[in-house]
Write an enzyme that holds these catalytic residues in place. Structure first.
Site, mmCIF file in Angstrom:
data_model
loop_
_atom_site.group_PDB
_atom_site.id
_atom_site.type_symbol
_atom_site.label_atom_id
_atom_site.label_comp_id
_atom_site.label_asym_id
_atom_site.label_seq_id
_atom_site.Cartn_x
_atom_site.Cartn_y
_atom_site.Cartn_z
ATOM 1 N N LEU A 72 0.587 12.574 -18.414
ATOM 2 C CA LEU A 72 -0.247 13.448 -19.208
ATOM 3 C C LEU A 72 -1.446 13.446 -18.645
ATOM 4 C CD1 LEU A 72 -0.628 15.689 -21.307
ATOM 5 C CD2 LEU A 72 -0.891 13.775 -23.111
ATOM 6 N N LYS A 127 13.834 -1.959 -15.136
ATOM 7 C CA LYS A 127 12.966 -2.704 -16.022
ATOM 8 C C LYS A 127 13.788 -3.622 -16.862
ATOM 9 C CE LYS A 127 8.767 -1.514 -14.490
ATOM 10 N NZ LYS A 127 8.032 -2.457 -13.753
ATOM 11 N N LEU A 146 0.640 -1.360 0.026
ATOM 12 C CA LEU A 146 -0.097 -0.023 0.025
ATOM 13 C C LEU A 146 0.904 1.228 -0.148
ATOM 14 C CD1 LEU A 146 -2.918 -1.041 2.542
ATOM 15 C CD2 LEU A 146 -2.880 -1.400 -0.043
ATOM 16 N N SER A 147 2.241 1.065 -0.650
ATOM 17 C CA SER A 147 3.147 2.161 -0.667
ATOM 18 C C SER A 147 2.309 3.298 -1.570
ATOM 19 C CB SER A 147 4.490 2.046 -0.902
ATOM 20 O OG SER A 147 4.533 1.470 -2.128
ATOM 21 N N ARG A 164 10.622 18.541 -22.096
ATOM 22 C CA ARG A 164 11.270 17.816 -20.806
ATOM 23 C C ARG A 164 12.121 17.004 -21.238
ATOM 24 N NH1 ARG A 164 6.556 13.819 -18.027
ATOM 25 N NH2 ARG A 164 6.790 12.603 -19.839
ATOM 26 N N TYR A 188 4.270 -2.500 -21.587
ATOM 27 C CA TYR A 188 3.048 -1.669 -21.794
ATOM 28 C C TYR A 188 3.674 -0.314 -22.283
ATOM 29 C CZ TYR A 188 1.830 -3.884 -17.519
ATOM 30 O OH TYR A 188 1.384 -4.768 -16.513
ATOM 31 N N TYR A 202 14.722 4.066 -13.542
ATOM 32 C CA TYR A 202 13.667 3.238 -13.613
ATOM 33 C C TYR A 202 13.810 2.382 -14.716
ATOM 34 C CZ TYR A 202 8.850 2.210 -14.914
ATOM 35 O OH TYR A 202 7.715 1.401 -15.374
ATOM 36 N N SER A 251 7.713 -2.226 -19.634
ATOM 37 C CA SER A 251 7.551 -1.146 -20.145
ATOM 38 C C SER A 251 8.278 -0.573 -21.419
ATOM 39 C CB SER A 251 8.030 0.185 -19.080
ATOM 40 O OG SER A 251 7.834 1.282 -19.749
ATOM 41 N N ASN A 280 2.708 13.190 -12.980
ATOM 42 C CA ASN A 280 3.994 13.224 -13.854
ATOM 43 C C ASN A 280 3.339 12.973 -15.135
ATOM 44 O OD1 ASN A 280 6.054 13.511 -11.958
ATOM 45 N ND2 ASN A 280 5.766 11.329 -11.421
#
Ligand code: NAD
Ligand code: UD1
Length: 338
Positions: free
Chosen positions: A199, A152, A33-34, A292, A176, A148, A124, A197
């Site tokens: 869209l 993955k 549950l973080s 960005r 994904y 990050y 991802s 973060n």
């Protein structure tokens, strides 16, 4: 067969839980549950008519995982648990290697110890790095541009080694593209902590008046309108892709499979703003801001392998994505007003 979902209380995990139950599977969620709320389990009960157990635990705790796998007689795991904020991963890389990489290693050890060797992993499109060609198929070279993404990639490599060493494993890596939208009920969806973060949640909050305006990160990319192009996929389609992948790996004889989950269709940031305004009858004020760091001009999938091997294709279009995101945002507003 009962399926244990690590991170099952989160955005994607909760939609997959609903899809699995409606496909006739039994599910148990394992989550610390973080980045989620136990109240999601009540909403899942309202959606599915079934009580889905939640084990509150951390994937870095092997004993807790072994107990959950044994107590619930799980036959497979879908592994969503992880941290996913790119900027935070740059600032706090060790937190990401600990949670995502160590967490996954601990999960693999616990699965081996319990004789559970069927696993679907949330990867991802970030593992494709800067696209060398489009659409991105599963053979596109992989690389990472931030911690990050590196977690993955490391996990994908770890899974390949495990599958190569022991042919009893059945592992699906699902890459994904950009999951958006919410369940038709409006009861579950994406509700990030703090300023979003990504869209779509940002657009929803601007439309709801919770944020003033959207910053469009760059309008000088080599794309039709100059803004970034992505492959947005409805989270309910994504969830159905997990059901198809799980059912495929339990039948096939390959230890490791990799599938893109995307639509194959790219939309720009301004396409998204226009669709959201038109479909929902709202205004989304925006201004053009600098690019960005780390963003690419265009990123979209070839979904052909999943279509051919899983018989799965995304069915929901951009209008449905926008309508469901807004329905969920309105539901949140009602909840907050209570
Ligand atoms: P989310 O944050 O909503 O869900 C992740 C869940 O995992 C949360 O409920 C969180 O509490 C839990 N969790 C995190 N660390 C844990 C730990 N150590 N032990 C137990 N539980 C833990 O995120 P999401 O959008 O549902 O993403 C799910 C997975 O899909 C992640 O691995 C993410 O990297 C991957 N992914 C997401 C996207 C996206 O756009 N949402 C895109 C590509 C890949
Ligand atoms: C981001 C992550 C990616 C992760 C994915 C899903 C980065 C660089 N990449 O992908 O690793 O897998 O989320 O969680 O963070 N945009 C705006 N204004 C905003 C927000 C976004 O213009 O306020 C634009 C972006 O520049 C991009 C598009 O919208 O062109 C989509 O952005 P986002 O939703 O953050 O997804 P990605 O960058 O594709």
């Amino acid at each position: 067969m009962k399926i244990l979902l690590t991170g099952g209380a989160g955005y994607i995990g909760s939609h997959v839980a609903a899809a699995l139950v409606s496909a006739g599977h039994e599910v148990v969620c394992f989550d610390n549950l973080s980045n989620s709320d136990a109240a999601v389990m009540d909403r899942l009960e309202a959606i599915t008519g079934t009580v889905i157990p939640l084990v509150q635990g951390d994937i870095r705790d092997g004993d807790a995982l072994r107990a959950a796998l044994n107590d619930h007689a799980a036959g497979a795991v879908i592994h969503f648990a992880g941290l996913k904020a790119v900027g935070e991963s740059v600032a706090e890389p060790m937190k990401y290697y600990d949670n995502n990489v160590r967490g996954t290693l601990t999960l693999l050890e616990a699965m081996r110890d319990c004789g559970v060797k069927t696993l679907v992993f949330s990867s991802s499109a970030t593992v494709y790095g800067e696209p060398r060609y489009l659409p991105l198929d599963e053979e596109h070279p992989t690389s990472a541009t931030n911690p990050y993404g590196r977690t993955k990639l490391m996990i994908e490599e770890m899974l390949a080694d495990v599958a190569a060493a022991d042919g009893d494993w059945r592992i699906a890596t699902l890459r994904y593209f950009n999951p958006v939208g919410a369940h038709d009920s409006g009861l579950i969806g994406e509700n990030p902590n703090g300023v979003p973060n990504n869209l779509m949640p940002f657009i929803s909050r601007v439309a709801a008046g919770r944020l003033n305006e959207l910053s469009v990160f760059g309008n000088d990319y080599d794309t039709p309108d100059g803004t970034g192009v992505r492959d947005y996929i409805h989270v309910v389609d994504l969830a159905d892709g997990h059901v198809a992948a799980l059912e495929a790996i339990t039948k096939n004889d390959q230890p490791l499979s990799t599938w893109n989950l995307g639509t194959g269709q790219g939309y720009s940031v301004l396409d998204m703003v226009e669709a959201f305004e038109r479909v929902n009858g709202v205004r989304v004020p925006y201004r053009i801001a600098p690019r960005r760091d780390g963003d690419v001009a265009s990123c979209f999938a070839s979904p052909e392998r999943a279509a051919r091997e899983l018989g799965w294709t995304a069915e929901r279009g951009l209008d449905t994505m926008c309508a469901s995101s807004w329905r969920f945002e309105r539901m949140l507003a009602t909840r907050n007003a209570d």
